[in-house]
Design an enzyme around this catalytic site. Structure first.
Site, PDB file in Angstrom:
ATOM      1  N   LYS A  66       0.825  -1.212   0.000  1.00 51.26           N
ATOM      2  CA  LYS A  66       0.000   0.000   0.000  1.00 51.26           C
ATOM      3  C   LYS A  66       0.861   1.265   0.000  1.00 51.26           C
ATOM      4  O   LYS A  66       0.418   2.326  -0.451  1.00 51.26           O
ATOM      5  CB  LYS A  66      -0.971  -0.029   1.198  1.00 51.26           C
ATOM      6  CG  LYS A  66      -2.049  -1.107   1.007  1.00 51.26           C
ATOM      7  CD  LYS A  66      -2.888  -1.387   2.237  1.00 51.26           C
ATOM      8  CE  LYS A  66      -3.946  -2.451   1.914  1.00 51.26           C
ATOM      9  NZ  LYS A  66      -4.563  -3.090   3.060  1.00 51.26           N
ATOM     10  N   VAL A 257       0.040  -8.860   6.327  1.00 55.53           N
ATOM     11  CA  VAL A 257      -0.294 -10.161   6.917  1.00 55.53           C
ATOM     12  C   VAL A 257       0.677 -11.272   6.510  1.00 55.53           C
ATOM     13  O   VAL A 257       0.627 -12.359   7.061  1.00 55.53           O
ATOM     14  CB  VAL A 257      -1.748 -10.601   6.611  1.00 55.53           C
ATOM     15  CG1 VAL A 257      -2.762  -9.719   7.302  1.00 55.53           C
ATOM     16  CG2 VAL A 257      -2.004 -10.686   5.125  1.00 55.53           C
TER      17      VAL A 257
END
Ligand code: GLU
Length: 303
Positions: A66, A257
């Site tokens: 991101k 994650v």
């Protein structure tokens, strides 16, 4: 400073934590990653690199991507991006729908899923080939070719019901301009980029160097944009644990994650840690501890 010795000591010290926590298991390709891995690397603003442990083993960068997509969007449209996305921490789970309803489809920040999907939408609008341009940017940043893991990308797509819901929900509020499937294809692929710690540390060094890539002196973003990306990482980069990260580590960080965490010491260096076991906040357990040890040992912190 003898960074190599610092990293070697950290590898020894975090060993009892490596393998603890829970490996992400929402897709088989991530669930298969062995828990007992730990890598750490840093890249200084002079371009010097030090690394230890499993720092050359590729991992799925997931939400760390991101930061790269935000960087590309800022390169393309600058401050206009903020007409679509906020800059406040969310205090809600990274894939929450609830807040979006309250806020008429305006994502709180570019590092929760809704915000990153909105960034992907802007990339679709302003890049001729968004996925290729994203890979090209990251490859420039780390000085090596990086790619998507097609198996991870396909699993993200086939299980990404909540991300599809977020995208459709934002579209219903007029906050997504392009076809939802096209936007999600960019988002799912960016999550599926594979990199190792050395590449990641190199790729974040521009954020330690006022937006300039140390190895080639090429400007990637303006100094103001670099400051702002760092501010967003500090306040929004680590799911619901940004307060805890600021308290324990005190550096702009972005986690994923896959167990990777990128951290920036402005004016000095970028750091990447990777260990797949995640704690309750979704951040790597050994990675977080390693960053805390690094800051304690070196005294390098924003605070
Ligand atoms: N790819 C996953 C998702 O979008 C997780 C991303 C992450 O937070 O690292 O739901």
């Amino acid at each position: 400073m003898d960074y190599q010795s610092v990293l070697d000591l950290i590898v020894d010290e975090v060993r009892p934590l490596v393998g603890t926590g829970k490996v992400a298991d929402y897709i088989p390709a991530l669930a298969r990653v062995p828990a007992a891995r730990f890598g750490i690397a840093l890249c200084t603003i002079e371009g010097d690199v030090a690394f230890a442990g499993d720092a050359r083993e590729p991992f799925s960068i997931q939400s760390v991507s991101k930061v790269f997509s935000l960087t590309l969007a800022l390169q393309k449209i600058g401050v206009k991006l903020w007409e679509r996305i906020g800059r406040e921490p969310s205090g809600n789970p990274f894939n929450s729908l609830m807040q979006l309803e309250h806020e008429q489809g305006m994502a709180r920040n570019p590092f929760i899923n809704a915000g990153a999907i909105c960034v992907a939408d802007q990339l679709v609008s302003h890049c001729a080939a968004p996925k290729d341009e994203l890979l090209a940017l990251i490859s420039t940043l780390c000085g090596e070719a990086v790619g998507f893991d097609p198996e991870v990308a396909e699993s993200e797509r086939s299980t990404g019901f909540r991300n599809a819901a977020l995208a459709n929900f934002m579209k219903s509020f007029g906050k997504i301009d392009n076809d939802v499937d096209t936007v999600l294809d960019v988002y799912f692929n960016q999550c599926a980029i594979a990199m190792n710690c050395v590449q990641m540390a190199r790729a974040f060094a521009y954020l330690a160097n006022q937006g300039v890539l140390p190895t080639t002196a090429r400007p990637i973003v303006t100094p103001r944009q670099a400051r702002r990306i760092n501010a967003l990482m500090l306040t929004c980069g680590t799911y619901d644990a940004a307060g805890e990260f600021a308290f324990l580590i005190g550096l702009p960080c972005k986690s994923g994650v896959g167990g990777g965490i990128a951290a920036v010491v402005p004016g000095r260096l970028a750091l990447c840690v990777w260990s797949p076991g995640l704690g309750a906040s979704g951040n790597s357990v050994a990675g977080m501890r390693a960053l805390e040890l690094f800051v304690t040992r070196t005294g390098l912190s924003v605070f």
